[in-house]
Enzyme design. Structure first.
Site, mmCIF file in Angstrom:
data_model
loop_
_atom_site.group_PDB
_atom_site.id
_atom_site.type_symbol
_atom_site.label_atom_id
_atom_site.label_comp_id
_atom_site.label_asym_id
_atom_site.label_seq_id
_atom_site.Cartn_x
_atom_site.Cartn_y
_atom_site.Cartn_z
ATOM 1 N N GLU A 93 133.897 96.809 57.255
ATOM 2 C CA GLU A 93 133.652 95.370 57.452
ATOM 3 C C GLU A 93 132.519 95.284 58.458
ATOM 4 O O GLU A 93 132.704 95.599 59.640
ATOM 5 C CB GLU A 93 134.906 94.673 57.992
ATOM 6 C CG GLU A 93 136.100 94.697 57.069
ATOM 7 C CD GLU A 93 135.907 93.879 55.805
ATOM 8 O OE1 GLU A 93 134.875 93.202 55.672
ATOM 9 O OE2 GLU A 93 136.787 93.941 54.935
ATOM 10 N N LYS A 129 141.358 103.283 67.441
ATOM 11 C CA LYS A 129 140.386 103.345 68.532
ATOM 12 C C LYS A 129 139.815 101.938 68.731
ATOM 13 O O LYS A 129 138.986 101.472 67.955
ATOM 14 C CB LYS A 129 139.250 104.319 68.219
ATOM 15 C CG LYS A 129 138.497 104.681 69.497
ATOM 16 C CD LYS A 129 137.040 104.945 69.315
ATOM 17 C CE LYS A 129 136.185 103.725 69.273
ATOM 18 N NZ LYS A 129 136.141 102.882 70.480
ATOM 19 N N GLU A 140 120.616 90.423 62.449
ATOM 20 C CA GLU A 140 121.836 89.887 63.065
ATOM 21 C C GLU A 140 121.639 89.921 64.579
ATOM 22 O O GLU A 140 121.443 90.996 65.155
ATOM 23 C CB GLU A 140 123.045 90.744 62.679
ATOM 24 C CG GLU A 140 124.337 90.176 63.225
ATOM 25 C CD GLU A 140 125.556 91.068 62.953
ATOM 26 O OE1 GLU A 140 125.459 92.286 63.139
ATOM 27 O OE2 GLU A 140 126.607 90.521 62.576
ATOM 28 N N CYS A 181 130.827 88.022 63.121
ATOM 29 C CA CYS A 181 130.191 88.573 61.916
ATOM 30 C C CYS A 181 129.921 87.495 60.881
ATOM 31 O O CYS A 181 128.960 87.596 60.130
ATOM 32 C CB CYS A 181 131.088 89.646 61.330
ATOM 33 S SG CYS A 181 132.763 89.047 61.063
#
Ligand code: NAD
Length: 498
Positions: free
Chosen positions: A268, A192, A401, A302
């Site tokens: 992750e 996906k 973040e 990231c």
């Protein structure tokens, strides 16, 4: 592999682009069961690129059923490793032939600079599949020292049906990091892609089929994560889900697994990565790495070094060099190969980033670069490269973040304080450490709690090194290297009494 970045070559390739917009299941494109579609939008101008099949749980169920049947048939899972390698190397060859097309699909769909797609993402994606293909027939299994009356074999087998849920920031590359090892190990896949960026995944699946990957081994179901994610992750016939995305969705996945069949979940996740600059660092070397770390891929990365933790005695000099360096990072149309900064993925995300900038101002951060939306007339989601000085570790932009081009500069007064601030985060994905002192480099690289620590550079390592996070940046696995291969296998003991 070289992609021609002459503007004329890019324009000619854009003119030839065709978009694959349907789900890819059992080796064929087909509309979603409901027939519904959604618009994929170009972040650089707000225009619709294509209408993509909006899959639903029914489509996931069908894809899993086919993936299971294919797995059990053994057509791929029990193929000789050397034969799997041959198919995957053909896949690599065709990807190389179509590299410009895939680079353009990611550039248009995700707003990524074509320069990055052509020189980093797509070469790395292809190299990753190549590397894992080559590994397929080079791994030996083991026997254990159990004694003369027994043959005790320790073998690795493919897991079965592996779901993959991908992010939008490195669409083709994150897909390659997962499909490379998972296919080499013999699994069947249900992928996906992120709703915003499905085009490269659909095309890569088609190319894999052209290369001879048996139908049903690689299936792609585009659509909403909130709809398809639970269907895939709660499915009783999926053995594992490999996920790259946000920490909050990662938590949901663990719940889905716990509430269904305890499938393996590899996460992750996000990061709030430190770049630590000690007083003895070579500032001319630091500046380009620090800019790259903070702003590569618009900070939608990231492993972006979004906290520059710098000894106060060298901070001003470094900031001056840093800001000078940002002039080499033009912002604008991602299809212009001169541009290094494109738009953010979508208007809502741009607004989130602008809100963080406002919060930083209110909390006392000193804005020294950027801070605004720009190039509005294009209709794109562009935000200036932004730097806040005098940030303290408790401020919001030092903690959360942001996933945009916003750097927090945090001055410190000692090495020990620098390392303490670097570790003062719930995340632990990546870090940079800049010093000329080899002893400090060794000591502090070990002291920083992160999956990858690069010294005197910004780097995620290469394909031979594992990539993944500590703490809330990751769970259970790694991408890249032979560690990634292993995680797509089951370990089995075969005990043969003589
Ligand atoms: P996201 O978590 O919003 O989406 C990731 C994927 O999850 C998408 O395919 C999305 O459709 C799907 N999803 C959304 N809701 C879901 C649900 N309830 N169940 C299952 N799937 C669902 O993340 P994003 O915004 O696409 O990507 C940005 C995030 O990814 C950042 O936090 C970034 O740090 C992280 N990231 C991590 C790495 C890494 O290797 N550690 C690499 C790239 C990005």
């Amino acid at each position: 592999m070289n992609i021609n970045l002459e503007p004329k070559a890019i324009q000619a390739a854009v003119a030839k682009l065709k978009f694959r917009t349907k789900a890819f299941v059992d080796g064929k494109f087909a509309p979603s069961a409901s027939g519904k579609t959604y618009a994929s939008i170009n972040p650089a101008n707000g225009r619709v690129i294509a209408q993509i099949a909006a899959c639903e749980p029914e489509d996931v169920n069908r894809a899993v059923k086919i993936a299971r049947k294919t797995f059990e048939s053994g057509v791929w899972s029990r193929m000789k490793p050397a034969d799997r390698k041959t198919v995957l190397l053909k896949f690599v060859e065709l990807l190389e032939k179509n590299a410009m097309e895939i680079a353009l699909l990611d550039s248009i769909d995700a707003g990524k600079p074509i320069f990055d797609c052509a020189t980093i993402d797509i070469p790395d994606a292809i190299h990753c599949i190549h590397w894992h293909a080559e590994l397929a027939d080079k791994l030996y299994e083991r026997t254990s020292p159990s004694g003369p009356d027994v043959v005790s074999m320790i073998v690795r087998e493919p897991l079965g049906v592996v779901g993959m849920i991908l992010p939008w920031n490195f669409p083709a590359q994150m897909m390659a990091w997962k499909i490379g090892p998972a296919l080499a190990a013999g699994n069947s896949l249900v992928i996906k892609p992120a709703k915003q960026t499905s085009l490269s995944a659909l095309r890569m699946a088609e190319i894999a089929a052209e290369a001879g990957l048996p139908a049903g081994v690689m299936n792609v179901v585009p659509g909403s994560g909130a709809v398809l994610g639970p269907a895939l992750c709660r499915h009783m016939d999926v053995d594992m889900v490999a996920f790259t995305g946000s920490t909050s969705v990662g938590r949901d996945l663990l719940r889905y697994s716990a509430e269904s069949n305890l499938k393996r979940i590899i996460l992750e996740l996000g990061g709030k990565n430190p770049q630590v600059v000690l007083a003895d660092a070579d500032l001319d070397n630091v500046a380009p790495h620090a800019v790259n770390s903070a702003f590569w891929n618009m900070g939608e990365n990231c492993s972006s070094g979004s906290r520059l933790i710098v000894h106060r005695s060298v901070k001003d000099e470094l900031l001056e060099k840093f800001i000078r360096e940002t002039r080499k990072w033009p912002i604008g149309d991602p299809l212009n190969p001169k541009n290094r900064v494109g738009p953010l993925i979508e208007p809502s995300h741009m607004q989130t980033v602008l809100n963080y900038i406002e919060t930083a101002k209110q909390e006392g951060g000193k804005l020294v670069l950027g801070g605004k939306r720009t190039l509005q007339k294009t209709g794109g989601n562009f935000v200036e490269l932004t730097v806040f000085d005098e940030v303290t570790p408790s401020m919001t932009i030092a903690k959360q973040e942001i996933f945009g081009p916003v750097l927090a500069v945090i001055p410190v007064d000692s090495d020990e304080e620098a390392i303490a601030v670097a570790n003062d985060t719930n995340y632990g994905l990546a870090a940079s450490l800049h010093t000329r002192d080899i002893a400090k480099a060794h000591r502090f690289a070990r002291a920083i709690r992160a999956g990858v620590v690069s010294v005197n550079s910004f780097s995620e390592g290469d394909l031979t090194t594992p990539f993944g996070g500590f703490k809330e940046s990751g769970f259970f696995g790694r991408d890249k290297s032979s560690y990634a291969h292993e995680q797509y296998t089951e370990l089995k003991t075969v005990w043969l009494q003589l």
